[in-house]
Motif scaffolding. Structure first.
Motif, PDB file in Angstrom:
ATOM      1  N   MET A  54      -6.184  -4.338   4.376  1.00  0.00           N
ATOM      2  CA  MET A  54      -6.702  -4.574   3.243  1.00  0.00           C
ATOM      3  C   MET A  54      -6.062  -4.848   2.663  1.00  0.00           C
ATOM      4  O   MET A  54      -4.371  -4.367   3.917  1.00  0.00           O
ATOM      5  N   ARG A  55      -5.640  -5.838   1.313  1.00  0.00           N
ATOM      6  CA  ARG A  55      -4.014  -5.794   0.616  1.00  0.00           C
ATOM      7  C   ARG A  55      -3.724  -4.420   0.278  1.00  0.00           C
ATOM      8  O   ARG A  55      -4.036  -2.673   0.139  1.00  0.00           O
ATOM      9  N   LYS A  56      -1.695  -4.120   0.774  1.00  0.00           N
ATOM     10  CA  LYS A  56      -1.427  -2.876   0.495  1.00  0.00           C
ATOM     11  C   LYS A  56      -1.001  -2.924  -0.580  1.00  0.00           C
ATOM     12  O   LYS A  56      -0.198  -2.400  -1.271  1.00  0.00           O
ATOM     13  N   VAL A  57      -2.073  -2.527  -1.906  1.00  0.00           N
ATOM     14  CA  VAL A  57      -2.332  -2.094  -3.262  1.00  0.00           C
ATOM     15  C   VAL A  57      -3.090  -1.406  -3.816  1.00  0.00           C
ATOM     16  O   VAL A  57      -3.906  -1.496  -3.190  1.00  0.00           O
ATOM     17  N   LEU A  58      -2.521   0.006  -3.794  1.00  0.00           N
ATOM     18  CA  LEU A  58      -3.169   1.025  -4.261  1.00  0.00           C
ATOM     19  C   LEU A  58      -2.962   1.531  -5.682  1.00  0.00           C
ATOM     20  O   LEU A  58      -2.230   1.766  -6.223  1.00  0.00           O
ATOM     21  N   VAL A  59      -4.372   0.955  -6.499  1.00  0.00           N
ATOM     22  CA  VAL A  59      -4.435   2.130  -7.574  1.00  0.00           C
ATOM     23  C   VAL A  59      -4.632   3.595  -8.078  1.00  0.00           C
ATOM     24  O   VAL A  59      -4.908   3.734  -7.260  1.00  0.00           O
ATOM     25  N   VAL A  60      -4.087   3.915  -8.672  1.00  0.00           N
ATOM     26  CA  VAL A  60      -3.847   4.687  -8.807  1.00  0.00           C
ATOM     27  C   VAL A  60      -4.311   5.809 -10.475  1.00  0.00           C
ATOM     28  O   VAL A  60      -3.982   5.011 -11.017  1.00  0.00           O
ATOM     29  N   ASP A  61      -5.431   6.819 -10.283  1.00  0.00           N
ATOM     30  CA  ASP A  61      -6.010   6.921 -11.755  1.00  0.00           C
ATOM     31  C   ASP A  61      -7.076   8.226 -11.556  1.00  0.00           C
ATOM     32  O   ASP A  61      -7.094   8.919 -10.247  1.00  0.00           O
ATOM     33  N   ALA A  62      -6.923   8.762 -12.787  1.00  0.00           N
ATOM     34  CA  ALA A  62      -7.331  10.554 -13.274  1.00  0.00           C
ATOM     35  C   ALA A  62      -8.506  10.248 -13.845  1.00  0.00           C
ATOM     36  O   ALA A  62      -8.358  10.066 -14.836  1.00  0.00           O
ATOM     37  N   THR A  63      -9.731  11.142 -14.071  1.00  0.00           N
ATOM     38  CA  THR A  63     -10.647  10.592 -14.598  1.00  0.00           C
ATOM     39  C   THR A  63     -11.603  12.718 -14.620  1.00  0.00           C
ATOM     40  O   THR A  63     -11.177  13.213 -14.298  1.00  0.00           O
ATOM     41  N   HIS A  64     -11.641  12.835 -16.171  1.00  0.00           N
ATOM     42  CA  HIS A  64     -11.837  14.095 -16.150  1.00  0.00           C
ATOM     43  C   HIS A  64     -12.844  14.478 -16.341  1.00  0.00           C
ATOM     44  O   HIS A  64     -14.135  13.683 -16.291  1.00  0.00           O
ATOM     45  N   SER A  84      -0.352  12.429   4.040  1.00  0.00           N
ATOM     46  CA  SER A  84      -0.546  12.069   5.169  1.00  0.00           C
ATOM     47  C   SER A  84      -2.076  10.543   5.436  1.00  0.00           C
ATOM     48  O   SER A  84      -2.093  10.729   7.455  1.00  0.00           O
ATOM     49  N   VAL A  85      -2.450   9.881   5.364  1.00  0.00           N
ATOM     50  CA  VAL A  85      -3.382   9.567   5.354  1.00  0.00           C
ATOM     51  C   VAL A  85      -3.103   7.977   5.293  1.00  0.00           C
ATOM     52  O   VAL A  85      -3.401   6.731   5.983  1.00  0.00           O
ATOM     53  N   ILE A  86      -1.777   7.491   4.515  1.00  0.00           N
ATOM     54  CA  ILE A  86      -1.013   5.936   4.281  1.00  0.00           C
ATOM     55  C   ILE A  86       0.361   6.173   4.101  1.00  0.00           C
ATOM     56  O   ILE A  86       0.665   6.577   3.278  1.00  0.00           O
ATOM     57  N   SER A  87       0.873   6.039   5.705  1.00  0.00           N
ATOM     58  CA  SER A  87       1.812   6.444   5.412  1.00  0.00           C
ATOM     59  C   SER A  87       2.501   5.215   4.468  1.00  0.00           C
ATOM     60  O   SER A  87       2.731   4.824   4.254  1.00  0.00           O
ATOM     61  N   ASP A  88       4.450   5.585   3.863  1.00  0.00           N
ATOM     62  CA  ASP A  88       5.469   4.755   3.426  1.00  0.00           C
ATOM     63  C   ASP A  88       5.760   3.494   3.654  1.00  0.00           C
ATOM     64  O   ASP A  88       6.707   3.914   4.802  1.00  0.00           O
ATOM     65  N   LEU A  89       5.114   2.761   3.810  1.00  0.00           N
ATOM     66  CA  LEU A  89       5.738   1.343   4.606  1.00  0.00           C
ATOM     67  C   LEU A  89       6.142   0.323   2.889  1.00  0.00           C
ATOM     68  O   LEU A  89       5.586   0.861   1.688  1.00  0.00           O
ATOM     69  N   PRO A  90       7.592  -0.310   3.425  1.00  0.00           N
ATOM     70  CA  PRO A  90       8.018  -0.905   2.391  1.00  0.00           C
ATOM     71  C   PRO A  90       7.200  -1.696   1.795  1.00  0.00           C
ATOM     72  O   PRO A  90       7.439  -2.165   0.068  1.00  0.00           O
ATOM     73  N   GLY A  91       5.839  -2.420   2.180  1.00  0.00           N
ATOM     74  CA  GLY A  91       5.050  -3.283   2.055  1.00  0.00           C
ATOM     75  C   GLY A  91       3.770  -2.634   0.495  1.00  0.00           C
ATOM     76  O   GLY A  91       3.135  -3.273  -0.040  1.00  0.00           O
ATOM     77  N   LEU A  92       3.784  -1.462   0.396  1.00  0.00           N
ATOM     78  CA  LEU A  92       3.053  -0.892  -0.526  1.00  0.00           C
ATOM     79  C   LEU A  92       3.413  -0.798  -1.812  1.00  0.00           C
ATOM     80  O   LEU A  92       4.657  -0.047  -1.780  1.00  0.00           O
ATOM     81  N   VAL A  93       2.084  -1.039  -2.101  1.00  0.00           N
ATOM     82  CA  VAL A  93       2.332  -1.596  -3.625  1.00  0.00           C
ATOM     83  C   VAL A  93       1.243  -0.080  -4.948  1.00  0.00           C
ATOM     84  O   VAL A  93       0.561  -0.295  -4.253  1.00  0.00           O
ATOM     85  N   PHE A  94       2.441   0.471  -5.336  1.00  0.00           N
ATOM     86  CA  PHE A  94       0.925   0.978  -6.366  1.00  0.00           C
ATOM     87  C   PHE A  94       1.257   0.911  -7.478  1.00  0.00           C
ATOM     88  O   PHE A  94       2.254   0.584  -8.535  1.00  0.00           O
ATOM     89  N   LEU A  95      -0.344   0.603  -8.834  1.00  0.00           N
ATOM     90  CA  LEU A  95      -0.609   0.684  -9.676  1.00  0.00           C
ATOM     91  C   LEU A  95      -1.151   1.258 -10.196  1.00  0.00           C
ATOM     92  O   LEU A  95      -1.923   1.898 -10.363  1.00  0.00           O
ATOM     93  N   SER A  96      -1.122   1.545 -11.914  1.00  0.00           N
ATOM     94  CA  SER A  96      -1.256   2.391 -12.534  1.00  0.00           C
ATOM     95  C   SER A  96      -0.701   2.846 -13.651  1.00  0.00           C
ATOM     96  O   SER A  96      -0.287   1.901 -14.443  1.00  0.00           O
ATOM     97  N   ASP A  97      -1.054   3.661 -15.105  1.00  0.00           N
ATOM     98  CA  ASP A  97      -1.049   3.521 -15.883  1.00  0.00           C
ATOM     99  C   ASP A  97       0.202   4.292 -16.160  1.00  0.00           C
ATOM    100  O   ASP A  97       1.001   4.771 -15.258  1.00  0.00           O
TER     101      ASP A  97
END
Length: 789
Positions: free
Chosen positions: A386-396, A442-455
């Motif tokens: 997959m493209r190394k873009v992770l979207v992180v969010d939380a829901t109640h 522990s699941v996804i290592s800290d790579l230079p090309g990794l991107v996080f997207l969030s509020d």
């Protein structure tokens, strides 16, 4: 009260107790039970013989209390000092073949004995079988209350003569009772002897429902952990209806031991009795279990009120209907406490059926739940394609113990959800986000090309920076567009749309022009953006990482919508729903990838976009600048000249190097190269590998399996011994919040203007699209310079 020990052994004792009841409410059964509790005697194994000396002249003979009327006569006799005579109580052991009637009046006990004997003659059971009724053959389940005598005899009869115990009644006054006999009628319960129920509550509910349907009332004589004994409320008028249910030895099942199914009371009288039994939540739950077996989707409480009335002819309140609905759901999904206690076992089975799955459970010093993390092995492996873009969010979560569900998801090249990891914590706090990110690492290592997207949750931003220092972190432009709307008075939708145009700009020059115009028209909104967040966090042209065309948290927000109803479940059923949904998606997209024609190299959505660009590229003129470096100049449809470097996969429009597949100018240059070189070139060679069908299929090649039923679990003892208690949770007053809370800076207004309506709202003329359509309008519109993919 004077206690005389049976058989004359030991010394007599005197006890005193208080009954906080009116005289009419004190029956012999109540008196016996209170005496036994006072002196700690098992009224099942011992038979009470109660007597007293009446307050009359020259009376030296005791009066015995055999029934309720005797109790009433005793209570009415007081001396001048308002004192009563001392009760003399003698206890004798019951015979093995005598059934338990200690809580019944003497009249009912003698009738029960006659009933059982009559039924025994009817069934032709020999004397030896009756004498050994309490001791079944080895290996047969017995009543948990030792020897129950004739407790297993079903008696149906027309008339019963009132018997008196000749051996015990000689010393007592003779009281003749003439019952009022009505025509017998069936109770409608259809019980049979030895019929079994899984729990005592199940038997109670069965009897309650029948009592409402057939309109009869009953009184509970005995109800404890071993037995449940009831009689008709019309017993004083001669009704013999009686049920006794007892727990079986070495089993959790309850069995019908004695049962008289015919009533002799008057329905007309019962219908108008005061204090009639009301409908309970157990009855509501039983009706739902019958009409909606194993279903989570059941009628609302208002509809349940009518349903219960139609089925069992009883009114229930809204609260009772709501609680019954929740009870029915707990029976299907389990209680919240059960979900927490089985977490270790569930996670163990999840790892067993899905190899390479990672799970973590954290509890505090008191074994109370704190954190949970799990990631499926198939998703972990598939993310490599997959493209190394992770979207992180939380829901109640909407359970009684609250909490939040953390979601880390990706988006496949065909714009489908691809969940990676999940977590549960007590809230969106920095400590919770930090723990979740550490487990995610522990699941996804800290790579230079990794991107996080969030509020812009502050705890989340800090945790990402601390755990993934090499990753780029961008902000969702949809949330920002809603934030800026709160800083303008008119044309809010237009303001949000213009902001997204700025965010979508591929080049710095285009951004500066658009943002300068935005600042002049909406100075307060521009000032808010400059003050609250850096442009490199949301502007596409300044973003430091490679996030392709992903610029919102829509994948996570949309997934939260998928599990909207499941968030009301307890933990384990919610996890079952999530795993089942992911397994369904994997299977669907696996089929789609396998059914792609061999001639198609790109995923469908990119193939469609490239088809449009190939058509538009035919109208563009191309000039060759350097044949060795594959550099070309393309005349765009807007009158501008764009330089395309096919060796570096770059174009001055910015789309080629940002989206990672050819823009319309690159397609025109590739067409020119084919004509000049005289060899066939496929545009897929200039696309990122993540857009290829073979890479797409690789992400879904593994199968996801659901956790089997609890009856099929094989859990090691060391894991089974780990129990988790529910977390501490403060019950808040008022109705639980059902809608999401606004993110940082997002407008919290509830009025018309806060919803983007009212005066000055954007019109179709302002934005070119329908008014007030929210995120759907954004995803349909794209931007003036965007690709829409």
């Amino acid at each position: 009260m004077k206690w005389i020990s049976g058989e004359g052994e030991g010394e007599d004792e005197i006890h005193t107790f208080v009954l906080k009841k009116s005289v009419d409410e004190i029956t012999r059964s109540v008196l016996v039970e209170r005496i036994c509790r006072k002196i700690k005697v098992d009224d099942y194994k011992m038979e009470a013989k109660i007597s007293y000396f009446p307050m009359v002249m020259y009376s030296n003979k005791p009066s015995y209390i055999w029934e309720d009327e005797d109790v009433f006569c005793y209570l009415m006799q007081v001396n001048q000092e308002n004192c009563r005579s001392v009760l003399h109580v003698e206890f004798n052991k019951r015979d093995d073949d005598t059934d338990f009637y200690g809580s019944l009046s003497d009249r009912e006990a003698t009738e029960r004995g006659a009933t059982d004997r009559e039924a025994t003659d009817t069934e032709a059971i020999d004397t030896e079988a009756i004498e050994t009724d309490g001791g079944d053959e080895e290996g047969t389940e017995k009543d948990a209350t030792d020897n129950e005598g004739t407790g297993g005899v079903l008696t149906l009869y027309e008339d019963i003569e009132m018997h008196e115990n000749a051996t015990e009644r000689e010393a007592g006054p003779s009281v003749e009772v003439t019952p009022v006999v009505y025509k017998e009628w069936d109770d409608g319960m259809d019980l049979v002897l030895d019929q079994e129920f899984r729990t005592k509550e199940e038997a109670q509910t069965h009897i309650q429902a029948a009592s409402h349907v057939k309109c009869f009332e009953y009184e509970v004589i005995k109800s404890d952990t071993k037995r449940y004994v009831i009689k008709c409320r019309g017993a004083k008028e001669g009704c013999k209806w009686f049920v006794r249910v007892a727990k079986l030895t070495n089993s959790d099942l309850w069995s019908v031991r004695s049962y008289i199914k015919q009533h002799r009371c008057s329905v007309v009288t019962t219908r108008t009795l005061p204090n009639r039994r009301r409908g309970t939540q157990q009855i509501v739950a039983s009706i739902l279990a019958q009409d909606y077996p194993g279903s989570f989707d059941t009628p609302r409480p208002n509809a349940l009120i009518d349903l219960v009335h139609q089925r069992v002819a009883v009114e229930v309140s809204y609260t009772t209907a709501y609680r019954g609905r929740r009870l029915a759901a707990n029976k299907v999904r389990g209680t919240p406490e059960e979900s927490y206690s089985l977490l270790y076992c569930y996670m163990h089975m999840l790892e067993q059926v899905n190899p390479d799955t990672i799970t973590r459970v954290v509890v505090d010093e008191g074994k109370k739940f704190k954190y949970l993390f799990w990631a499926l092995g198939a998703s972990i492996e598939g993310f490599r394609a997959m493209r190394k873009v992770l979207v992180v969010d939380a829901t109640h979560l909407k359970t009684v113990y609250g909490g939040v569900l953390f979601v880390a998801t990706a988006q496949d090249p065909n714009h489908h959800h691809y969940p990676i990891a999940f977590g549960v914590a007590d809230g969106e706090k920095y400590e919770s986000w930090l723990w979740f990110m550490e487990q995610l690492k522990s699941v996804i290592s800290d790579l230079p090309g990794l991107v996080f997207l969030s509020d812009r949750n502050k705890g989340l931003i800090k945790a990402v920076h601390q755990v993934f220092p090499q990753a780029a972190h961008g902000y969702c432009i949809w949330h920002l567009s809603q934030n800026v709307k709160g800083y303008v008075r008119n044309n809010r939708e237009t303001c949000a749309f213009k902001f997204m145009e700025c965010a979508h700009a591929y080049t710095e020059a285009e951004f500066l022009v658009l943002y300068d115009a935005f600042g002049r028209k909406y100075p307060s909104a521009a000032e808010y953006l400059d003050r609250s967040c850096e442009q490199k966090k949301w502007a596409r042209c300044y973003f430091e990482g490679v996030r392709y065309n992903v610029d919102t948290t829509n994948s996570a927000e949309s997934f939260n919508g998928v599990i909207k109803d499941a968030r009301k479940f307890t933990l384990l059923p919610m996890f079952d729903f999530i795993i089942g949904k992911i397994a369904k998606w994997f299977n669907k997209h696996r089929k789609e990838a396998a059914e792609m024609p061999p001639a198609l190299k790109l995923v469908p959505i990119v193939e469609e976009e490239m088809t449009k660009r190939c058509v538009d590229a035919g109208f563009l003129r191309v000039d060759e600048l350097n044949s060795f470096h594959l550099t070309y100049s393309v005349h765009g449809s807007d009158g501008k000249r764009y330089t395309v470097d096919m060796a570096m996969n770059m174009c001055t429009c910015g789309q080629f190097d940002k989206d990672k597949y050819p823009c319309v100018h690159a397609v025109a240059a590739a067409t020119f190269m084919t004509e000049k070189a005289g060899k066939e070139l496929h545009l897929s060679e200039y696309c990122s590998k993540y857009y290829l069908v073979e890479q797409w299929a690789l992400a879904y090649h593994r199968t996801i399996y659901p956790v089997p039923h609890m009856s099929d679990w094989v859990i090691p003892e060391e894991i089974r011994a780990n129990k988790v208690l529910p977390p501490e949770f403060e019950v808040k007053k008022g109705k639980p919040q059902q809608t999401r809370k606004p993110s940082a800076g997002e407008a919290r207004g509830r009025g018309k203007r806060g919803r983007g309506s009212g005066r000055g709202r954007a019109t179709s003329t302002d934005t070119g699209r329908a008014r007030g359509r929210g995120m759907a309008a954004y995803f349909e519109c794209g931007s003036g310079s965007g690709s829409g993919v």
